[in-house]
Design an enzyme around this catalytic site. Structure first.
Site, PDB file in Angstrom:
ATOM      1  CB  CYS A 223      12.843 -62.953  -8.170  1.00 60.86           C
ATOM      2  SG  CYS A 223      13.410 -63.496 -10.238  1.00 60.86           S
TER       3      CYS A 223
ATOM      4  CB  SER B 219       6.155 -57.470  -4.702  1.00 57.44           C
ATOM      5  OG  SER B 219       5.008 -56.252  -4.659  1.00 57.44           O
TER       6      SER B 219
ATOM      7  CD  GLU C 199       8.895 -62.769  -2.386  1.00 61.90           C
ATOM      8  OE1 GLU C 199       8.196 -61.365  -3.014  1.00 61.90           O
ATOM      9  OE2 GLU C 199       9.850 -62.804  -3.709  1.00 61.90           O
TER      10      GLU C 199
ATOM     11  CG  PHE D 286      14.772 -53.615  -4.861  1.00 59.81           C
ATOM     12  CD1 PHE D 286      16.188 -53.863  -4.141  1.00 59.81           C
ATOM     13  CD2 PHE D 286      13.763 -53.741  -3.417  1.00 59.81           C
ATOM     14  CE1 PHE D 286      16.323 -55.735  -3.202  1.00 59.81           C
ATOM     15  CE2 PHE D 286      14.132 -54.602  -3.025  1.00 59.81           C
ATOM     16  CZ  PHE D 286      15.041 -55.176  -2.929  1.00 59.81           C
TER      17      PHE D 286
ATOM     18  CD  GLU E 239       9.591 -46.158  -5.227  1.00 62.85           C
ATOM     19  OE1 GLU E 239      10.026 -46.854  -6.191  1.00 62.85           O
ATOM     20  OE2 GLU E 239       8.973 -46.555  -3.955  1.00 62.85           O
TER      21      GLU E 239
ATOM     22  CE  LYS F 280       8.723 -46.871 -10.822  1.00 59.84           C
ATOM     23  NZ  LYS F 280       8.974 -46.524  -9.638  1.00 59.84           N
TER      24      LYS F 280
HETATM   25  P1  NAD Z   1       7.691 -53.747  -5.715  1.00 57.22           P
HETATM   26  O1  NAD Z   1       6.382 -54.928  -5.982  1.00 57.22           O
HETATM   27  O2  NAD Z   1       7.771 -52.693  -4.495  1.00 57.22           O
HETATM   28  O3  NAD Z   1       8.136 -52.816  -7.014  1.00 57.22           O
HETATM   29  C1  NAD Z   1       8.015 -53.245  -8.172  1.00 57.22           C
HETATM   30  C2  NAD Z   1       7.803 -51.347  -9.145  1.00 57.22           C
HETATM   31  O4  NAD Z   1       6.389 -51.225  -8.588  1.00 57.22           O
HETATM   32  C3  NAD Z   1       8.805 -50.460  -8.380  1.00 57.22           C
HETATM   33  O5  NAD Z   1       8.914 -49.761  -9.983  1.00 57.22           O
HETATM   34  C4  NAD Z   1       7.720 -49.639  -7.369  1.00 57.22           C
HETATM   35  O6  NAD Z   1       8.052 -47.922  -7.264  1.00 57.22           O
HETATM   36  C5  NAD Z   1       6.198 -49.985  -7.414  1.00 57.22           C
HETATM   37  N1  NAD Z   1       5.029 -50.062  -6.309  1.00 57.22           N
HETATM   38  C6  NAD Z   1       5.648 -49.818  -5.337  1.00 57.22           C
HETATM   39  N2  NAD Z   1       4.453 -50.636  -4.864  1.00 57.22           N
HETATM   40  C7  NAD Z   1       4.079 -49.699  -5.297  1.00 57.22           C
HETATM   41  C8  NAD Z   1       2.205 -50.029  -5.195  1.00 57.22           C
HETATM   42  N3  NAD Z   1       1.696 -50.174  -3.925  1.00 57.22           N
HETATM   43  N4  NAD Z   1       1.883 -49.558  -6.322  1.00 57.22           N
HETATM   44  C9  NAD Z   1       2.130 -49.118  -7.675  1.00 57.22           C
HETATM   45  N5  NAD Z   1       3.075 -49.383  -7.541  1.00 57.22           N
HETATM   46  C10 NAD Z   1       4.225 -49.797  -6.538  1.00 57.22           C
HETATM   47  O7  NAD Z   1       9.294 -54.781  -5.565  1.00 57.22           O
HETATM   48  P2  NAD Z   1      10.458 -54.686  -5.033  1.00 57.22           P
HETATM   49  O8  NAD Z   1      10.249 -54.524  -3.541  1.00 57.22           O
HETATM   50  O9  NAD Z   1      11.095 -53.435  -5.832  1.00 57.22           O
HETATM   51  O10 NAD Z   1      10.933 -55.459  -5.813  1.00 57.22           O
HETATM   52  C11 NAD Z   1      10.916 -57.336  -4.874  1.00 57.22           C
HETATM   53  C12 NAD Z   1       9.773 -57.696  -5.674  1.00 57.22           C
HETATM   54  O11 NAD Z   1      10.175 -58.219  -6.944  1.00 57.22           O
HETATM   55  C13 NAD Z   1      10.048 -59.533  -4.882  1.00 57.22           C
HETATM   56  O12 NAD Z   1       8.796 -59.929  -4.625  1.00 57.22           O
HETATM   57  C14 NAD Z   1      10.402 -60.107  -6.040  1.00 57.22           C
HETATM   58  O13 NAD Z   1      10.011 -61.588  -5.881  1.00 57.22           O
HETATM   59  C15 NAD Z   1      10.059 -59.864  -6.873  1.00 57.22           C
HETATM   60  N6  NAD Z   1      11.056 -59.376  -8.487  1.00 57.22           N
HETATM   61  C16 NAD Z   1      10.362 -60.371  -9.318  1.00 57.22           C
HETATM   62  C17 NAD Z   1      11.875 -60.725 -10.501  1.00 57.22           C
HETATM   63  C18 NAD Z   1      10.761 -61.753 -11.357  1.00 57.22           C
HETATM   64  O14 NAD Z   1      11.053 -62.124 -12.832  1.00 57.22           O
HETATM   65  N7  NAD Z   1       9.050 -62.452 -11.002  1.00 57.22           N
HETATM   66  C19 NAD Z   1      11.798 -60.607 -10.680  1.00 57.22           C
HETATM   67  C20 NAD Z   1      12.608 -59.360  -9.795  1.00 57.22           C
HETATM   68  C21 NAD Z   1      12.027 -59.323  -8.573  1.00 57.22           C
END
Ligand code: NAD
Length: 515
Positions: free
Chosen positions: A282, A227, A380, A150, A177, A174
Site C-alpha cells: 500500500c 481495498s 490503484e 493478503f 483466505e 480473520k
Molecule cells: P481486499 O479488500 O480484497 O481483502 C481484504 C480482506 O477483506 C480479506 O480478508 C478478504 O477476505 C475480505 N474481503 C474481500 N472482499 C470482501 C467483501 N466483498 N466483503 C467483505 N470482506 C471482503 O484486499 P486485498 O486484495 O487482500 O489487499 C490489497 C488491498 O489492501 C490493496 O487495495 C491495498 O492498498 C490495501 N492495503 C492497504 C493497506 C493500508 O495500510 N492502507 C495495507 C495493506 C494493504
C-alpha cells in the site's frame, strides 16, 4: 491429491470449521494449490466469541506488565522461528526471501513496541480542584475483530495483535483466505509464549465471515486493512451498529522528483518502491511526477527496472497474488497501447507472464503519460507498474497529487531542505517521505493515510500512539476523600456528622467556588 484443509484456532486448539465450503490456497509462482481454507460460518464465529468473552475475564484482570511479559516472550519466538515463517510466506504469497523476512521483522517491531505499553499507556492523575483528584486509565474493550489483506501475511496482522492484546483485549483474526498459513503458525507461537487459550483466535473465511464479524453484537471493535471498496463496506456496517471501527483502504502514491534530485539515489529508491513486493504494497510508488526535463532519470529507472529478475523466494521480483490480480494489471498495460492521449509503454512486464504461464507473473512496467487523467494515472493498479508524467512547475506537480482521491503516502526527491519543506506542507497524503519512497512511520508514530480519503475510514490509528486509543476506553474516576482528623478512626456516627457538615478542605474549596 486431496489437500487437508486448515482448521480454525479456537480456545487454544485447532477446531474444524462447521462448513462444507473450502477454497484453495494457491502458490502464486506455480498456480498450484498448497492447502485449503474453510469458509467458516457465523456459528464458528459465535463459538470463538463465546470463548473470547470467557478468556477476557482472565486476560483483562492480569496487569498490563504481565500481558507485556507474554508479548516479550512472543517477540523472541517470532524471531527464533523467522525462517520457517519465511518459507510459508514465500509459498502462499510469493514474496522473495528478503521481503518475507522483512514482513516478519517489521511485524516484530510492533511487538517490540507493544512490550513497552505499560509505560506508554500508563494512566494519569491530576488534582483538578483542591482536594479532588481525577484519575484516567485506558481500559480494554473486550473481544475485538481484525480483518487483514493478503499482501503482508504477518506484518499487517502484527499491526493489530500486539497492541490490542497488551491493552487487554481478546482478538479474533480473520486472515486473508489467500494467505492463511503463516498466521496459523503464529497462533502456535503465541500459545508457546504463554498466551491463555481464547485470548487470540483465528476464524478463517471470506466475505460471509467478515460480515458476521461486523454484525456480531459481542465484538466491540473492528480493525480492517484492505481495498477501499471493502474498507467502505466494513466501515458503514460497523458504524450503523455504533461499533468502534477503523479501516485502512487502498492507495495511489505519488513521488515527485525535482530537477536537483540525485539521479542515482532517486532511481534506486523509485525502483525499489514501485517494483518491490511485486508492487503489492500500500506504500508502493505508483506515479512519478518529474518536474522539468530529466531524461537521464527516466532512462535510468527504465534501465534498472528492466534488469530485475523474476523468481519466487530467491528472485528479485516475485509473482502477483492470483490470476485476478495478473489480469487486472495486464489490462491496464494493454489499454496504454490503445491510448488516445499519447501514453507510451517504456518498459513492458507482460513478457514475464508469457514465459511463465503457470503462475501469476507480471514484470516491472514503466508507462510515460501525457495526461494525468489516464486510468493508469488515476486507479490503484496494485502491481509493479510505474506511471511517469513530466510537468513544468511545482504547482502542477502538487496539483496532480492533491487531486487524487487517496491520501496514503507521497515523497519528494530533492537535495534542498527548503524545497522539501514546500512540498511536505502541501501534500494531501498523510505519510510523507523526503528522499524515501516507502516512508513508513515506525512506532511511536502511527501508520495510516489521511482520514476522509479512500485510504482511511475512521479515527484513531492502527499502530503507535493512536492504536492505544483505538483499543481502549478512557475511564475517568473523580475522587474526593475527607480526612477523619486524628490518629484513630472516628466513630461512624461522628464521621457521618462531619461529612454532612461539609467540614473537609475539599468541601470548603467547593463553597469557595473553585470547582
Ligand atoms: P481486499 O479488500 O480484497 O481483502 C481484504 C480482506 O477483506 C480479506 O480478508 C478478504 O477476505 C475480505 N474481503 C474481500 N472482499 C470482501 C467483501 N466483498 N466483503 C467483505 N470482506 C471482503 O484486499 P486485498 O486484495 O487482500 O489487499 C490489497 C488491498 O489492501 C490493496 O487495495 C491495498 O492498498 C490495501 N492495503 C492497504 C493497506 C493500508 O495500510 N492502507 C495495507 C495493506 C494493504
Amino acid at each position: 491429491m486431496s489437500l487437508t484443509p486448515l482448521c480454525n484456532f479456537i480456545g487454544g486448539k485447532y477446531v474444524p470449521a462447521k462448513t462444507d465450503k473450502f477454497v484453495d490456497v494457491i502458490n502464486p509462482a506455480t498456480g498450484r494449490p498448497v492447502t485449503r481454507v474453510p469458509l467458516s460460518t457465523a456459528t464458528d464465529l459465535d463459538d470463538a466469541v463465546k470463548v473470547g468473552k470467557e478468556a477476557f475475564e482472565l486476560w483483562s484482570n492480569m496487569t498490563m506488565k504481565q500481558r507485556a511479559g507474554i508479548m516479550f516472550k512472543f517477540h523472541e519466538l517470532l524471531d527464533k522461528h523467522s525462517e520457517e515463517l519465511v518459507a510459508l510466506i514465500i509459498l502462499e504469497n510469493g514474496k522473495n526471501a528478503m521481503e518475507a523476512a522483512a514482513d516478519i521483522a517489521k511485524g516484530n517491531e510492533t511487538v517490540d513496541w507493544a512490550c513497552g505499553l505499560p509505560q506508554a499507556a500508563a494512566g494519569r492523575t491530576l488534582e483538578v480542584s483542591r482536594g479532588i483528584q481525577c484519575t484516567e486509565s485506558k481500559e480494554p474493550l473486550g473481544v475485538v475483530g481484525a480483518i487483514v489483506p493478503f499482501n503482508f501475511p504477518v506484518m499487517v496482522p502484527m499491526w493489530t495483535l500486539p497492541i490490542s492484546l497488551v491493552m487487554g483485549n481478546c482478538v479474533i483474526l480473520k486472515p486473508s483466505e489467500k494467505v492463511p498459513m503463516a498466521m496459523q503458525r503464529v497462533s502456535e507461537l503465541l500459545t508457546e509464549a504463554g498466551l491463555p487459550a481464547g485470548v487470540f483466535q483465528i476464524v478463517h473465511g471470506a466475505v460471509d465471515i467478515v460480515n458476521a464479524i461486523c454484525e456480531h453484537p459481542d465484538i466491540s471493535a473492528v480493525s480492517f486493512v484492505g481495498s477501499s471498496k471493502v474498507a467502505e463496506i466494513v466501515y458503514n456496517k460497523c458504524n450503523a451498529l455504533n461499533k468502534r471501527v477503523l479501516c485502512l483502504g487502498g492507495a495511489k502514491n505519488h513521488l515527485i522528483a525535482l530537477p536537483d534530485a540525485d539521479v542515482g539515489m532517486t532511481t534506486r529508491d523509485v525502483v525499489v518502491s514501485f517494483a518491490g513486493c511485486a508492487g503489492q504494497r500500500c506504500m508502493a510508488a505508483s506515479v512519478l511526477i518529474v518536474v522539468g526535463e530529466n531524461q537521464p532519470l527516466i532512462d535510468e529507472i527504465v534501465s534498472l527496472a528492466g534488469k530485475l529478475e523474476a523468481g519466487q523466494g530467491n528472485g528479485q521480483v516475485g509473482p502477483v497474488i492470483d490470476h485476478i490480480a495478473r489480469d487486472r494489471i495486464v489490462r491496464y498495460i494493454n489499454d496504454v497501447e490503445k491510448s488516445t492521449t499519447g501514453a507510451k509503454i517504456l518498459l513492458d512486464g507482460r513478457s514475464w507472464g508469457q514465459t511463465r504461464p503457470d503462475g501469476f507473473w507480471v514484470g516491472p512496467t514503466v508507462i510515460l503519460h501525457k495526461s494525468a487523467e489516464d486510468a493508469a494515472m488515476q486507479d490503484e493498479i496494485f502491481g509493479p507498474v510505474l506511471s511517469i508524467i513530466q510537468v513544468d512547475s511545482w504547482d502542477e506537480a502538487i496539483a496532480i497529487e492533491n487531486a487524487n482521491p487517496y491520501g496514503n503516502a507521497a515523497c519528494i526527491y530533492t537535495e534542498k531542505g527548503a524545497n522539501a519543506d514546500w512540498f511536505t506542507k502541501r501534500f494531501r497524503a498523510a505519510m510523507l517521505g523526503v528522499n524515501i519512497g516507502i516512508p513508513v512511520p515506525r512506532e511511536p508514530f502511527s501508520f495510516g493515510g489521511l482520514y476522509g480519503t479512500k485510504s482511511k475510514y475512521g479515527n484513531c490509528d492502527i499502530t503507535g500512539d493512536g492504536a492505544m486509543e483505538f483499543f481502549s476506553n478512557r475511564r475517568k474516576v473523580t475522587q474526593k476523600w475527607t480526612a477523619s482528623y486524628g490518629t484513630t478512626a472516628a466513630p461512624a456516627a461522628k464521621r457521618a456528622k462531619s461529612d454532612a457538615n461539609s467540614s473537609g478542605p475539599a468541601d470548603k474549596a467547593n463553597f469557595d467556588g473553585r470547582m
